[in-house]
Design a protein around this motif. Sequence first.
Motif, mmCIF file in Angstrom:
data_model
loop_
_atom_site.group_PDB
_atom_site.id
_atom_site.type_symbol
_atom_site.label_atom_id
_atom_site.label_comp_id
_atom_site.label_asym_id
_atom_site.label_seq_id
_atom_site.Cartn_x
_atom_site.Cartn_y
_atom_site.Cartn_z
ATOM 1 N N GLU A 34 0.812 -1.214 0.000
ATOM 2 C CA GLU A 34 0.000 0.000 0.000
ATOM 3 C C GLU A 34 0.850 1.270 0.000
ATOM 4 O O GLU A 34 0.308 2.368 0.058
ATOM 5 N N TRP A 80 -6.552 -5.460 4.555
ATOM 6 C CA TRP A 80 -7.337 -4.713 5.534
ATOM 7 C C TRP A 80 -7.860 -3.460 4.859
ATOM 8 O O TRP A 80 -7.174 -2.863 4.022
ATOM 9 N N ASN A 81 -9.085 -3.067 5.202
ATOM 10 C CA ASN A 81 -9.725 -1.925 4.562
ATOM 11 C C ASN A 81 -9.112 -0.600 4.948
ATOM 12 O O ASN A 81 -9.286 0.392 4.241
ATOM 13 N N SER A 82 -8.422 -0.559 6.083
ATOM 14 C CA SER A 82 -7.834 0.691 6.544
ATOM 15 C C SER A 82 -6.742 0.398 7.569
ATOM 16 O O SER A 82 -6.650 -0.719 8.096
ATOM 17 N N ILE A 83 -5.965 1.420 7.841
ATOM 18 C CA ILE A 83 -4.952 1.312 8.892
ATOM 19 C C ILE A 83 -5.650 1.028 10.222
ATOM 20 O O ILE A 83 -5.221 0.169 10.984
ATOM 21 N N LEU A 84 -6.730 1.751 10.474
ATOM 22 C CA LEU A 84 -7.473 1.573 11.717
ATOM 23 C C LEU A 84 -7.963 0.135 11.862
ATOM 24 O O LEU A 84 -7.826 -0.476 12.926
ATOM 25 N N LYS A 142 -7.197 7.321 15.204
ATOM 26 C CA LYS A 142 -8.501 7.990 15.274
ATOM 27 C C LYS A 142 -8.347 9.502 15.270
ATOM 28 O O LYS A 142 -9.162 10.215 14.662
ATOM 29 N N ASP A 146 -8.541 10.955 8.278
ATOM 30 C CA ASP A 146 -8.134 10.853 6.880
ATOM 31 C C ASP A 146 -7.106 11.904 6.487
ATOM 32 O O ASP A 146 -6.837 12.097 5.298
ATOM 33 N N ILE A 151 -1.255 10.885 8.297
ATOM 34 C CA ILE A 151 -0.932 9.495 7.952
ATOM 35 C C ILE A 151 0.539 9.393 7.558
ATOM 36 O O ILE A 151 1.248 8.468 7.978
#
Length: 173
Positions: A34, A80-84, A142, A146, A151
């Motif tokens: 990614e 995974w859909n996101s880092i979170l 959190k 975005d 990030i």
Amino acid sequence: MLSKKLESAINEQINAEIWSAYLYLSMSAHFGAEGLPGISNWFKVQFQEEMDHALKFMDYMIAKGNRVELSSIDKVGTSWNSILAAFEDTLQHEKVVTSRINNLVAMARDEKDFATENMLQWFVNEQVEEEEMAKALIDSIKLIGDNGFGIYTFDKELAQRTYNPLKSSASNE
């Protein structure tokens, strides 16, 4: 020598630690692909630590005169859909590991195997750290949301994590 019950349970834990390592290696590969090398690095270090945990258990079993039995490693997730989402999975996984370690401590206590209970205290302390770290990273993610610069900065920060091997897999250090 450990009882057959403890031998079996610790063998299960060795395999669970290797599965954990495999999970974190998969997460590392995902975030590397990614374009997030820092997050990839963080999970790669986590992979190495989990392998150390497996080796620490293996060395203990061998020192006690028991047999180590490795089994097949079950498939792990690969994206995974996101880092979170990845770090939330990490926290949930570490809670499962904590429960497994606590069960081993209870088993050692029930069997009055004080040497094994003492060895397991290292893992009890390690799990407190693991959950604390995952929770802190989730809190940071959190806050970042975005925000691209956030990030980027988070990724750069996680790139600084280095692998510190255990001094001796059989020791309680």
